[in-house]
Design a protein around this motif. Structure first.
Motif: not given
Length: 446
Positions: A112-113, A116-124, A128-130, A167-170
């Protein structure tokens, strides 16, 4: 959990400000210092593994000011071969500098761009590039001052000549001299890049799927951190059960034509298959008893692959635990034998009798496309503990088992003495004896 501490002079901590912690390991309302504000430090505790991170408000967002360190191969299976420690590659480096991840691991296989929580802690969440652009803009445009601010906030380690942050951007753009050009099949991810040297710069660039980068998370005010944490626990429990019941660890590599027994280790509830070979009764799996962090050690060279820590590891159920000799043969009166009651570490004579009954060493090796040559006609099911069982046959596969005999010249009272071990060496395509102070344990019935 979120807390504030430091010498800000306000005398107000997070709870006093109405910013109490919650089960999800983060707070949606915080009042941290910003980059030009007070010296008060604000911290979060990641409930997944207990790691604590400093955080700071930069611009309008709350950022971690330390690199992510989590590694959990049950919750995040891609961690097994897509993360590493920087610098000298030791765990101490990971604790000091943060862990490096490939992009697909950082985003937890979610391309997802947007948010995206990815592997971040809950609530984090992952930036992204912005987010990166806004953060850089809020710190100013002077390259030298900007670089110093990033150094102050720990974004570039002294040991790194350059660092990238995912970042999340792909996209399918690739960086080329003179600009960015479209290349089909070559995928890139927007990254924040920092280079230290003659001209220290911070800028947006493109990284690639096989690169390793750090992860800095920012708070996601819209997230339900309690639900995020519950989902994390549920997914981890589901995968753990899948490994226990479906993959069955080492059990799936056993000889299905033979009759195995079983017993349960009353100390921790682990169930082991057993096999009778000649007049001997052996455990058909490596010991998994985990006495605690103070006794458990991991050895890369011949004892384990890359994910042989305790229950955060797929290999725990397949390979068992790698032991230092100091725990395999404890000298303290307060510490009991490592093998379950009624079982013991085999002597060299026990191993010799086993090998004689097997006729050939290959008769002891687990089948299932793990070793180059394996028969497992005895049902002993020796696992290759120096190879990755997800990628097929490893021609350099090895393993090592303790005998109960102290090596010549060693003192049992030494901190970690060497013992004679039975070692399967890929070059000889067979077992041999050699001295070592770390190995796996296969118990024999008394």
């Amino acid at each position: 959990m979120l807390c504030s501490c430091g010498d800000s002079g306000s005398g107000t901590n997070a709870d006093e400000a109405g910013n109490g912690s919650n089960k999800g390991g983060s707070s949606n309302t915080v009042n941290p210092s910003n980059d030009n504000g007070s010296s008060m430090a604000t911290f979060i505790e990641d409930p997944r593994d207990g790691n604590v991170y400093a955080v700071k408000k930069i611009g309008d967002a709350l950022w971690m000011t330390e690199n992510l360190r989590i590694k959990d191969t049950l919750a995040y299976p891609m961690d097994a071969d897509s993360t590493k420690c920087p610098g000298d590659s030791t765990e101490a480096s990971c604790q000091k500098m943060g862990r490096l991840y490939k992009w697909m691991t950082a985003v937890n296989n979610n391309q997802s761009t947007d948010t995206n929580s990815g592997i971040c802690p809950p609530g984090w969440r992952l930036p992204n590039d912005k987010d990166f652009s806004a953060m850089v803009s809020s710190l100013g445009s002077n390259d030298t001052l900007l670089y110093k601010k990033f150094q102050k906030n720990g974004w570039l380690n002294e040991e790194d000549s350059s660092s990238i942050y995912w970042s999340t951007y792909y996209s399918d753009y690739m960086s080329q001299p003179g600009g960015f050009i479209r290349r089909r099949g070559l995928h890139a991810i927007t990254v924040l890049k920092m280079i230290k040297g003659y001209r220290s710069v911070v800028y947006m660039d493109y990284g690639f799927l096989d690169d390793y980068g750090y992860v800095r998370c920012l708070q996601n005010p819209e997230a339900d951190s309690i639900k995020d944490y519950d989902d994390f626990l549920a997914n981890k429990a589901k995968r753990t059960e899948y490994i226990r019941s479906t993959l069955e660890g080492a059990k799936r590599y056993m000889n299905k034509e033979l009759k195995y027994g079983s017993f349960v280790d009353e100390r921790d509830g682990n169930e082991y298959y057993t096999i009778k070979i000649g007049e001997q009764k052996w455990m058909a799996e490596n010991l998994r008893y985990f006495p605690g962090d103070e006794y458990y050690k991991t050895y890369w060279d011949y004892v384990c692959y890359s994910q042989c820590s305790h229950e955060d590891s797929v290999d725990y159920y397949t390979n068992g635990v790698a032991y230092e000799s100091s725990w395999a043969f404890p000298q303290s009166d307060t510490v009991g034998p490592v093998c379950p009651s009624g079982w013991r570490i085999p002597s060299k004579d026990d191993w010799d009798e086993l090998r004689m009954n097997a006729d050939t060493d290959q008769a002891l090796l687990a089948t299932g496309s793990l070793w180059e040559s394996a028969l497992n006609t005895t049902g002993f099911t020796a696992m290759p503990t120096s190879s990755d069982k997800t990628s097929g046959v490893d021609p350099f596969a090895e393993t090592r088992f303790f005998t109960s005999e102290l090596s010549a010249g060693e003192n049992v009272d030494d901190e970690n003495p060497k013992y004679k071990t039975l070692y399967y060496y890929w070059f000889d395509d067979g077992f041999t004896y050699s001295d070592a102070n770390a190995a796996y344990i296969r118990c024999i019935q008394e």
